[in-house]
Design a protein around this motif. Structure first.
Motif, short mmCIF file in Angstrom:
data_model
loop_
_atom_site.label_atom_id
_atom_site.label_comp_id
_atom_site.label_asym_id
_atom_site.label_seq_id
_atom_site.Cartn_x
_atom_site.Cartn_y
_atom_site.Cartn_z
N ASN A 46 68.85 32.29 -35.30
CA ASN A 46 67.51 32.73 -34.92
C ASN A 46 66.45 31.76 -35.42
O ASN A 46 65.50 31.44 -34.71
CB ASN A 46 67.21 34.12 -35.48
CG ASN A 46 67.98 35.19 -34.74
OD1 ASN A 46 68.51 34.92 -33.65
ND2 ASN A 46 68.08 36.37 -35.32
N ALA A 49 66.58 28.64 -33.33
CA ALA A 49 66.41 28.80 -31.87
C ALA A 49 65.16 28.12 -31.33
O ALA A 49 65.25 27.41 -30.31
CB ALA A 49 66.43 30.28 -31.52
N PRO A 50 64.00 28.30 -31.97
CA PRO A 50 62.80 27.69 -31.38
C PRO A 50 62.86 26.16 -31.35
O PRO A 50 62.16 25.54 -30.56
CB PRO A 50 61.67 28.14 -32.31
CG PRO A 50 62.24 29.10 -33.27
CD PRO A 50 63.70 29.05 -33.18
N TYR A 51 63.69 25.58 -32.23
CA TYR A 51 63.70 24.12 -32.32
C TYR A 51 64.66 23.47 -31.35
O TYR A 51 64.52 22.31 -31.00
CB TYR A 51 64.06 23.67 -33.73
CG TYR A 51 63.07 24.13 -34.77
CD1 TYR A 51 61.88 23.42 -34.95
CD2 TYR A 51 63.30 25.26 -35.53
CE1 TYR A 51 60.96 23.86 -35.88
CE2 TYR A 51 62.39 25.68 -36.47
CZ TYR A 51 61.21 24.99 -36.65
OH TYR A 51 60.31 25.41 -37.57
N SER A 52 65.70 24.21 -30.98
CA SER A 52 66.71 23.57 -30.14
C SER A 52 66.16 23.39 -28.74
O SER A 52 65.52 24.28 -28.18
CB SER A 52 67.97 24.41 -30.10
OG SER A 52 67.66 25.69 -29.59
N SER A 53 66.38 22.22 -28.19
CA SER A 53 65.88 21.95 -26.84
C SER A 53 67.03 21.46 -25.98
O SER A 53 67.76 20.56 -26.38
CB SER A 53 64.78 20.89 -26.90
OG SER A 53 65.24 19.79 -27.66
N SER A 57 71.88 20.68 -27.82
CA SER A 57 71.25 20.89 -29.12
C SER A 57 72.24 20.83 -30.27
O SER A 57 71.96 20.27 -31.31
CB SER A 57 70.52 22.22 -29.14
OG SER A 57 71.43 23.24 -28.82
N SER A 70 68.80 19.22 -33.54
CA SER A 70 67.61 19.75 -32.86
C SER A 70 66.39 18.96 -33.31
O SER A 70 66.47 18.04 -34.12
CB SER A 70 67.46 21.21 -33.20
OG SER A 70 67.27 21.35 -34.58
N PHE A 72 64.26 19.92 -35.16
CA PHE A 72 63.80 20.45 -36.43
C PHE A 72 63.88 19.37 -37.52
O PHE A 72 64.91 18.74 -37.71
CB PHE A 72 64.70 21.63 -36.83
CG PHE A 72 64.41 22.15 -38.19
CD1 PHE A 72 63.22 22.80 -38.47
CD2 PHE A 72 65.33 22.00 -39.21
CE1 PHE A 72 62.97 23.28 -39.73
CE2 PHE A 72 65.08 22.48 -40.49
CZ PHE A 72 63.88 23.12 -40.75
N ASP A 77 58.66 21.44 -42.15
CA ASP A 77 58.61 22.87 -42.44
C ASP A 77 59.54 23.20 -43.60
O ASP A 77 60.64 23.69 -43.41
CB ASP A 77 59.04 23.63 -41.18
CG ASP A 77 58.70 25.11 -41.32
OD1 ASP A 77 58.28 25.51 -42.43
OD2 ASP A 77 58.90 25.84 -40.34
N THR A 80 61.23 26.88 -43.90
CA THR A 80 62.38 27.17 -43.04
C THR A 80 63.60 26.41 -43.51
O THR A 80 64.71 26.94 -43.54
CB THR A 80 62.07 26.79 -41.58
OG1 THR A 80 60.75 27.21 -41.29
CG2 THR A 80 63.05 27.43 -40.64
#
Lengths: 228, 222
Positions: A46, A49-53, A57, A70, A72, A77, A80
């Motif tokens: 979770n 998730a926002p970082y994987s493109s 990924s 990713s 990230f 950050d 995280t």
């Protein structure tokens, strides 16, 4: 708290080391720890998730660990990144604890196999031990189903290995032999045994002077007692 | 024990050859080495085969002598049987010591045995393989199968910690030098030094320092 349940398992394993019998399998704790690992894993995905493109990924690297490719970057950050690291380490720690606990128990079971305890006897002995602890209630085996299966398979394996050394009883005594004839007292009726010097009937409370190699097994199984 | 066996051999068989006594020495030495070294030593295939062959003959001989029921043979019989039990004990203890080590570091020895096939006997190899198969099946059915896929391996090295345990090669061992074995390096608190291993010397050294000399047979552990 992370890894608290797992710690319980490790403490338990430590305790088992010095016990003559095997306490009941901690099925609830094991389940709780595995659940914790799954939860942590979900949390990691979770978080990431926002970082994987795109579809590329994550890739499986050669040693089977997932390399996160990713967008990230930990420097951007730190919060995280820290969470990820802690989750990751906790999962590994939990796994280690589980492995240690299971290894400890299987080692104990293997030791029982080597010392010549019968498979059924292991289950009986552990069952009565757990029965006593729970106040003599319904005595169930303290082995998990997997462990019971493992004991069976291991004793088969051991028998196969032992069978290759026909002239040497591998599970025999590891004390250097001093005399070939010893005095024994019969603790339980063991029926008649055949020796090179004729047959002997082993009745309770009688005493014999016999060849050690002939009665080795019976001593291990508790039918006879060796008199020094 | 050496005296026992040469006496017996002299009295019962005319084909006494010193190599049988040597075998006993070699077996005793292999047994002591195996029990004291932190690492598994190569399996002495030919030695064990010879010893087993002789054990079998000895058992047959004893059976023959028991059949004849000659009262005079009784005394010899007792000695023969004592000797036989002692031999059996040596082999048993030797094999058990090996199995114990194999069970403690299964993955380490599995990879090692692929590079050095003489390390394990065929039987031990089989035992190791099937035991590992059993163990990992047990772990899997107990809990690993519910783990995320990337955490299911048992020989992971990721995360900076290898899951494969290794014996401690720097453990100290007591050893006696049988033949001059050149120089080995020893480390003391702040420097390394070299010492000369001369015949008859007794040392306490790190296993890693004398390992090669023990493999060559120049040094025995005590």
């Amino acid at each position: 708290m992370y890894a608290e349940q797992a710690n319980k398992l490790v403490l338990d394993a430590k305790r088992i080391q010095n016990l003559p019998h095997l306490p009941p399998y901690a099925a609830t704790t094991v389940r709780a720890v595995t659940k914790e690992v799954r939860d942590l894993d979900r949390e990691v995905s979770n978080l990431l998730a926002p970082y994987s493109s795109g579809s590329s990924s994550t890739t499986q690297s050669s040693d089977g660990t997932q390399q996160i490719k990713s967008s990230f970057s930990p420097a951007d950050d730190p919060a995280t990144a820290c969470a990820l690291l802690v989750n990751h380490l906790s999962m590994r720690r939990n796994k280690r604890c589980l492995l240690a606990y299971h290894r400890m128990r299987t080692d104990k079971l293997e030791g029982m196999c080597w010392s010549g305890v019968d498979v059924a006897e292991i289950q009986d002995a552990s069952a009565s031990a757990s029965g006593r602890q729970s106040g003599g209630g319904a005595a169930t085996s303290s082995l998990s189903a997997e462990e019971e299966q493992y004991v069976h398979q291991y004793s088969d394996l051991l028998a196969a290995y032992k069978g290759q050394w026909t002239d040497i009883d591998l599970t025999g005594s590891l004390e250097p032999p001093r005399d070939i004839f010893i005095d024994v007292r019969v603790l339980r009726d063991a029926g008649e045994i055949q020796t090179e010097y004729g047959s002997i009937t082993l009745t309770r409370n009688s005493q014999f002077y016999v060849r050690q190699a002939d009665v080795e097994r019976l001593i291990q199984q508790g039918y006879l007692q060796r008199l020094s | 024990m050496d005296d026992d066996i040469s006496d017996i051999l002299a009295s019962i068989s005319s084909s006494t050859t010193p190599h049988q006594t040597l075998d006993l020495q070699a077996l005793t030495r292999a047994w002591v080495n195996e029990r004291t070294s932190p690492e598994l030593l190569p399996y002495p295939t030919s030695l064990i085969d010879r010893v087993m062959e002789r054990l079998k003959k000895q058992i047959e001989k004893i059976e023959d002598m028991t059949d004849t029921l000659d009262p005079k043979a009784n005394f010899t019989l007792v000695i023969l049987q004592t000797e036989l039990e002692r031999f059996k004990f040596l082999v048993r203890s030797f094999l058990r010591a090996r199995i114990a080590k194999i069970d403690t570091y299964p993955y380490h020895y599995r990879t090692l045995a692929q590079q050095q096939p003489e390390l394990l006997s065929n039987l031990e190899q089989q035992y190791l393989q099937s035991h590992q198969a059993l163990l990992s099946a047990h772990y899997h059915s107990s809990f690993l199968s519910t783990f995320p896929a990337n955490l299911q391996k048992l020989d992971d090295t990721a995360g900076g910690i290898s899951m494969v345990d290794k014996p401690d090669e720097d453990q100290a061992v007591f050893c006696r030098v049988l033949r001059d074995a050149g120089r080995v390096e020893v480390q003391n608190a702040d420097a390394t030094e070299e010492i000369e291993l001369r015949r008859g010397d007794v040392w306490v050294l790190r296993w890693s320092a004398v390992k090669r000399a023990v493999h060559r047979g120049d040094v025995e552990l005590i």
